[in-house]
Design a protein around this motif. Structure first.
Motif, PDB file in Angstrom:
ATOM      1  N   THR A  58      59.479  41.210  59.458  1.00 23.61           N
ATOM      2  CA  THR A  58      60.210  41.723  60.621  1.00 23.61           C
ATOM      3  C   THR A  58      60.025  40.869  61.882  1.00 23.61           C
ATOM      4  N   GLU A  94      51.417  50.151  56.901  1.00 20.10           N
ATOM      5  CA  GLU A  94      51.213  50.477  58.313  1.00 20.10           C
ATOM      6  C   GLU A  94      52.480  50.270  59.135  1.00 20.10           C
ATOM      7  N   LEU A 112      55.313  41.726  48.683  1.00 21.20           N
ATOM      8  CA  LEU A 112      56.686  41.211  48.669  1.00 21.20           C
ATOM      9  C   LEU A 112      56.729  39.687  48.649  1.00 21.20           C
ATOM     10  N   LYS A 130      67.863  39.058  55.592  1.00 17.88           N
ATOM     11  CA  LYS A 130      68.171  40.481  55.358  1.00 17.88           C
ATOM     12  C   LYS A 130      69.504  40.632  54.631  1.00 17.88           C
ATOM     13  N   TYR A 156      66.324  35.438  60.213  1.00 19.05           N
ATOM     14  CA  TYR A 156      66.016  36.830  59.849  1.00 19.05           C
ATOM     15  C   TYR A 156      67.266  37.531  59.328  1.00 19.05           C
TER      16      TYR A 156
HETATM   17  N1  NAP Z   1      61.690  47.226  64.042  1.00 17.01           N
HETATM   18  C1  NAP Z   1      62.976  47.250  64.340  1.00 17.01           C
HETATM   19  O1  NAP Z   1      63.364  47.424  65.507  1.00 17.01           O
HETATM   20  C2  NAP Z   1      64.009  47.092  63.243  1.00 17.01           C
HETATM   21  C3  NAP Z   1      65.355  46.951  63.599  1.00 17.01           C
HETATM   22  C4  NAP Z   1      66.307  46.867  62.589  1.00 17.01           C
HETATM   23  C5  NAP Z   1      65.931  46.916  61.263  1.00 17.01           C
HETATM   24  N2  NAP Z   1      64.607  47.018  60.948  1.00 17.01           N
HETATM   25  C6  NAP Z   1      64.251  47.076  59.531  1.00 17.01           C
HETATM   26  O2  NAP Z   1      63.628  48.325  59.323  1.00 17.01           O
HETATM   27  C7  NAP Z   1      62.631  48.200  58.308  1.00 17.01           C
HETATM   28  C8  NAP Z   1      61.341  48.798  58.771  1.00 17.01           C
HETATM   29  O3  NAP Z   1      60.909  48.126  59.934  1.00 17.01           O
HETATM   30  P1  NAP Z   1      59.577  48.559  60.683  1.00 17.01           P
HETATM   31  O4  NAP Z   1      59.821  48.435  62.145  1.00 17.01           O
HETATM   32  O5  NAP Z   1      59.054  49.838  60.114  1.00 17.01           O
HETATM   33  O6  NAP Z   1      58.609  47.358  60.231  1.00 17.01           O
HETATM   34  P2  NAP Z   1      57.171  47.003  60.786  1.00 17.01           P
HETATM   35  O7  NAP Z   1      56.602  48.115  61.588  1.00 17.01           O
HETATM   36  O8  NAP Z   1      57.248  45.628  61.360  1.00 17.01           O
HETATM   37  O9  NAP Z   1      56.329  46.930  59.419  1.00 17.01           O
HETATM   38  C9  NAP Z   1      56.600  45.983  58.439  1.00 17.01           C
HETATM   39  C10 NAP Z   1      56.106  46.541  57.129  1.00 17.01           C
HETATM   40  O10 NAP Z   1      56.364  45.573  56.107  1.00 17.01           O
HETATM   41  C11 NAP Z   1      55.184  45.403  55.370  1.00 17.01           C
HETATM   42  N3  NAP Z   1      55.113  44.062  54.806  1.00 17.01           N
HETATM   43  C12 NAP Z   1      55.314  42.880  55.445  1.00 17.01           C
HETATM   44  N4  NAP Z   1      55.103  41.865  54.589  1.00 17.01           N
HETATM   45  C13 NAP Z   1      54.783  42.423  53.393  1.00 17.01           C
HETATM   46  C14 NAP Z   1      54.459  41.912  52.119  1.00 17.01           C
HETATM   47  N5  NAP Z   1      54.395  40.589  51.891  1.00 17.01           N
HETATM   48  N6  NAP Z   1      54.191  42.769  51.116  1.00 17.01           N
HETATM   49  C15 NAP Z   1      54.211  44.108  51.328  1.00 17.01           C
HETATM   50  N7  NAP Z   1      54.502  44.665  52.514  1.00 17.01           N
HETATM   51  C16 NAP Z   1      54.774  43.822  53.527  1.00 17.01           C
HETATM   52  C17 NAP Z   1      54.054  45.638  56.344  1.00 17.01           C
HETATM   53  O11 NAP Z   1      52.908  45.872  55.589  1.00 17.01           O
HETATM   54  P3  NAP Z   1      51.469  46.367  56.196  1.00 17.01           P
HETATM   55  O12 NAP Z   1      51.640  47.813  56.444  1.00 17.01           O
HETATM   56  O13 NAP Z   1      50.520  46.061  55.103  1.00 17.01           O
HETATM   57  O14 NAP Z   1      51.256  45.562  57.434  1.00 17.01           O
HETATM   58  C18 NAP Z   1      54.600  46.834  57.111  1.00 17.01           C
HETATM   59  O15 NAP Z   1      54.344  48.033  56.427  1.00 17.01           O
HETATM   60  C19 NAP Z   1      62.597  46.718  57.932  1.00 17.01           C
HETATM   61  O16 NAP Z   1      63.350  46.507  56.767  1.00 17.01           O
HETATM   62  C20 NAP Z   1      63.250  46.022  59.103  1.00 17.01           C
HETATM   63  O17 NAP Z   1      63.876  44.813  58.689  1.00 17.01           O
HETATM   64  C21 NAP Z   1      63.641  47.113  61.910  1.00 17.01           C
END
Ligand code: NAP
Length: 183
Positions: free
Chosen positions: A67, A13, A42, A134, A130
């Motif tokens: 995250t 999600e 994970l 990463k 964090y």
């Molecule tokens: N959000 C930002 O602004 C931002 C900025 C810079 C970099 N990033 C990086 O971009 C990437 C994507 O971010 P996003 O915003 O799409 O993340 P997000 O919306 O916060 O979603 C996190 C995802 O990780 C999954 N997850 C968390 N713990 C898990 C576990 N133990 N096992 C399996 N899945 C797990 C969640 O699973 P569920 O679907 O089951 O909940 C969800 O699908 C990440 O690597 C993040 O570090 C994000």
């Protein structure tokens, strides 16, 4: 026989996985498959190899992560397992399957003190849990396979889940002015 490439994206999600599912359905070149808990957890990196083998990817997008940036300060061990150890296991599985992995990382691997835009070979120096977790993931991915791309993004915006843009748009509906931290 189908010529569709199977793109396996970690998580179910999350913003990136939902965006790729939406885009994949329109694009038609990729069959996008979300792979997350409980099959691929994970926080239990021993689940990763079997789950990815079963999913038969042509390409893996490693998008799932711990995250919650502020929460990670008090929970660095869990963040490091998910963002560091598990990221490496995903890349090791990609290497064993002979497929590329695109790993999503963050500008939090830098300390933020540079006055100009960061470039790829700027020295890393995370200042929080964090960012450290990463960075551990980046290093583990690089050690596991040369067949990788690491994307460091500063923000993820999408119609899905929570993000800064959606929060600001929501607040703007009810307030004339906003105070936002500028760090
Ligand atoms: N959000 C930002 O602004 C931002 C900025 C810079 C970099 N990033 C990086 O971009 C990437 C994507 O971010 P996003 O915003 O799409 O993340 P997000 O919306 O916060 O979603 C996190 C995802 O990780 C999954 N997850 C968390 N713990 C898990 C576990 N133990 N096992 C399996 N899945 C797990 C969640 O699973 P569920 O679907 O089951 O909940 C969800 O699908 C990440 O690597 C993040 O570090 C994000």
């Amino acid at each position: 026989m189908s010529t569709l490439k199977r793109m396996v994206v970690t998580g179910r999600e999350g913003q990136v996985v939902l965006s790729l599912l939406e885009r994949g359905a329109k694009d038609g070149r990729f069959e996008v498959i979300a792979l997350g808990r409980p099959e691929l957890d994970l926080s239990a990196p021993e689940t990763i190899e079997a789950a990815l083998q079963k999913a038969r990817p042509d390409l893996i997008v490693s998008a799932a992560a711990y995250t919650a940036v502020d929460q990670a300060e008090g929970d660095e061990e869990a963040a490091t397992v998910i963002n560091g150890v598990a990221a490496g296991k995903i890349a090791e599985a990609a290497a064993a399957l002979g497929v590329p992995v695109i790993h999503i990382s963050t500008d939090y691997v830098f300390d933020g003190s540079k006055a100009a835009p960061y470039v790829e070979n700027d020295p890393v120096a995370p200042i929080g849990a964090y960012g450290r977790s990463k960075l551990a993931g980046e290093n583990a991915v690089m050690a596991a396979t040369p067949n990788h791309a690491i994307l460091r993004t500063a923000w993820v915006y999408s119609p899905f889940g929570k993000n800064f843009l959606k929060t600001m748009l929501k607040l703007a509906e009810t307030r004339d002015s906003l105070n936002v931290v500028d760090d």
